[in-house]
Scaffold this active site. Structure first.
Site, PDB file in Angstrom:
ATOM      1  N   ARG A 172     -55.627  11.325  50.752  1.00 28.38           N
ATOM      2  CA  ARG A 172     -54.718  12.413  51.119  1.00 28.38           C
ATOM      3  C   ARG A 172     -54.837  13.555  50.115  1.00 28.38           C
ATOM      4  O   ARG A 172     -55.349  14.618  50.403  1.00 28.38           O
ATOM      5  CB  ARG A 172     -53.265  11.908  51.160  1.00 28.38           C
ATOM      6  CG  ARG A 172     -52.983  10.935  52.289  1.00 28.38           C
ATOM      7  CD  ARG A 172     -51.706  10.186  52.082  1.00 28.38           C
ATOM      8  NE  ARG A 172     -51.767   9.436  50.826  1.00 28.38           N
ATOM      9  CZ  ARG A 172     -50.854   8.580  50.408  1.00 28.38           C
ATOM     10  NH1 ARG A 172     -49.772   8.384  51.118  1.00 28.38           N
ATOM     11  NH2 ARG A 172     -50.997   7.933  49.269  1.00 28.38           N
ATOM     12  N   LYS A 207     -46.144  -3.492  43.920  1.00 25.36           N
ATOM     13  CA  LYS A 207     -45.080  -2.986  44.797  1.00 25.36           C
ATOM     14  C   LYS A 207     -44.186  -4.113  45.311  1.00 25.36           C
ATOM     15  O   LYS A 207     -44.690  -5.167  45.690  1.00 25.36           O
ATOM     16  CB  LYS A 207     -45.692  -2.263  46.011  1.00 25.36           C
ATOM     17  CG  LYS A 207     -46.515  -1.033  45.675  1.00 25.36           C
ATOM     18  CD  LYS A 207     -47.109  -0.440  46.961  1.00 25.36           C
ATOM     19  CE  LYS A 207     -48.039   0.731  46.673  1.00 25.36           C
ATOM     20  NZ  LYS A 207     -48.812   1.128  47.876  1.00 25.36           N
ATOM     21  N   HIS A 240     -51.810   6.150  58.545  1.00 26.53           N
ATOM     22  CA  HIS A 240     -52.661   4.951  58.587  1.00 26.53           C
ATOM     23  C   HIS A 240     -53.318   4.819  59.969  1.00 26.53           C
ATOM     24  O   HIS A 240     -54.511   4.516  60.063  1.00 26.53           O
ATOM     25  CB  HIS A 240     -51.817   3.676  58.365  1.00 26.53           C
ATOM     26  CG  HIS A 240     -51.243   3.515  57.001  1.00 26.53           C
ATOM     27  ND1 HIS A 240     -49.907   3.305  56.774  1.00 26.53           N
ATOM     28  CD2 HIS A 240     -51.831   3.496  55.785  1.00 26.53           C
ATOM     29  CE1 HIS A 240     -49.696   3.161  55.479  1.00 26.53           C
ATOM     30  NE2 HIS A 240     -50.840   3.283  54.853  1.00 26.53           N
ATOM     31  N   SER A 283     -45.909   5.563  53.064  1.00 25.45           N
ATOM     32  CA  SER A 283     -44.923   4.536  53.430  1.00 25.45           C
ATOM     33  C   SER A 283     -43.687   4.683  52.546  1.00 25.45           C
ATOM     34  O   SER A 283     -42.549   4.544  53.022  1.00 25.45           O
ATOM     35  CB  SER A 283     -45.511   3.136  53.249  1.00 25.45           C
ATOM     36  OG  SER A 283     -46.642   2.969  54.049  1.00 25.45           O
TER      37      SER A 283
HETATM   38  O1  PNS Z   1     -51.835   0.321  50.661  1.00 24.33           O
HETATM   39  P1  PNS Z   1     -52.068   0.065  49.203  1.00 24.33           P
HETATM   40  O2  PNS Z   1     -50.836  -0.593  48.574  1.00 24.33           O
HETATM   41  O3  PNS Z   1     -52.529   1.269  48.435  1.00 24.33           O
HETATM   42  O4  PNS Z   1     -53.267  -1.006  49.152  1.00 24.33           O
HETATM   43  C1  PNS Z   1     -53.714  -1.513  47.927  1.00 24.33           C
HETATM   44  C2  PNS Z   1     -54.519  -2.797  48.176  1.00 24.33           C
HETATM   45  C3  PNS Z   1     -53.655  -3.813  48.914  1.00 24.33           C
HETATM   46  C4  PNS Z   1     -55.743  -2.464  49.009  1.00 24.33           C
HETATM   47  C5  PNS Z   1     -54.932  -3.352  46.782  1.00 24.33           C
HETATM   48  O5  PNS Z   1     -53.787  -3.605  46.030  1.00 24.33           O
HETATM   49  C6  PNS Z   1     -55.786  -4.607  46.898  1.00 24.33           C
HETATM   50  O6  PNS Z   1     -56.977  -4.517  47.118  1.00 24.33           O
HETATM   51  N1  PNS Z   1     -55.144  -5.796  46.774  1.00 24.33           N
HETATM   52  C7  PNS Z   1     -55.822  -7.085  46.881  1.00 24.33           C
HETATM   53  C8  PNS Z   1     -56.054  -7.696  45.491  1.00 24.33           C
HETATM   54  C9  PNS Z   1     -57.311  -7.086  44.857  1.00 24.33           C
HETATM   55  O7  PNS Z   1     -58.421  -7.271  45.301  1.00 24.33           O
HETATM   56  N2  PNS Z   1     -57.082  -6.335  43.763  1.00 24.33           N
HETATM   57  C10 PNS Z   1     -58.141  -5.652  43.050  1.00 24.33           C
HETATM   58  C11 PNS Z   1     -58.468  -4.321  43.708  1.00 24.33           C
HETATM   59  S1  PNS Z   1     -59.823  -3.523  42.912  1.00 24.33           S
END
Ligand code: PNS
Length: 160
Positions: A92, A43, A19, A130
């Site tokens: 990745r 998660k 990250h 992570s």
């Molecule tokens: O690090 P991650 O867990 O892959 O990040 C995922 C994240 C937090 C970016 C995604 O879950 C997110 O955007 N969450 C906010 C809620 C939202 O907008 N959901 C729709 C995404 S299209």
């Protein structure tokens, strides 16, 4: 001239060296970079949001144009409220692509003025996540070199 701002969103549970690398590279391309810590509904986190914010702040303290925030809502709304022109995500391996492209399409639909840009992870970070770091730390494995030092210490304290 208007400020060009990028958002690096994620759950950062916890932030890894992968990250940090993506954030350093995104921050170098824009005037300002916001790292936003979201709850990922899919998660169950190990670290509370405030712990993740603190660990990100420590890990990114060397980057003067980066600030760390938290958010609870929709990423597209947050991006708009902060006036960002782009979301930066790391890619990745091929399996990341499907998930990330799906989110990029949805975010584009919700906030058409915000682009998603992908930065390819360095080969040494291709298999770093992570989740895998937490799994190794949980069973007492050595994660130094994979996460910033404050994160290594925080993981050690969690699983002591
Ligand atoms: O690090 P991650 O867990 O892959 O990040 C995922 C994240 C937090 C970016 C995604 O879950 C997110 O955007 N969450 C906010 C809620 C939202 O907008 N959901 C729709 C995404 S299209």
């Amino acid at each position: 001239m208007s400020v060009r701002r990028v958002l690096c969103p994620g759950s950062f549970d916890p932030i890894t060296n992968g990250h940090v690398d993506i954030i350093e590279r995104a921050a170098a391309l824009f005037d300002e970079c916001i790292v936003a810590i979201f709850r990922n509904a899919a998660k169950a986190p190990l670290f509370e949001v405030r712990e993740r914010v603190e660990l990100c702040r420590q890990a990114l303290a060397h980057l003067p144009n980066v600030r760390v925030e938290e958010s609870d809502g929709l990423l597209a709304d947050y991006a708009r409220s902060r006036g960002v022109s782009a979301l930066a995500k790391g890619l990745r391996v091929v399996s990341d692509f499907e998930y990330e492209v799906q989110m990029a399409h949805m975010n584009k639909r919700l906030a058409p003025e915000v682009e998603t840009i992908f930065l390819v992870a360095r080969p040494e970070h291709a298999f770093l996540s992570s989740s895998i770091v937490k799994d190794v730390a949980r069973f007492g494995g050595d994660v130094s070199g994979l996460v910033p030092e404050p994160v290594r210490r925080a993981l050690e304290a969690k699983f002591r």
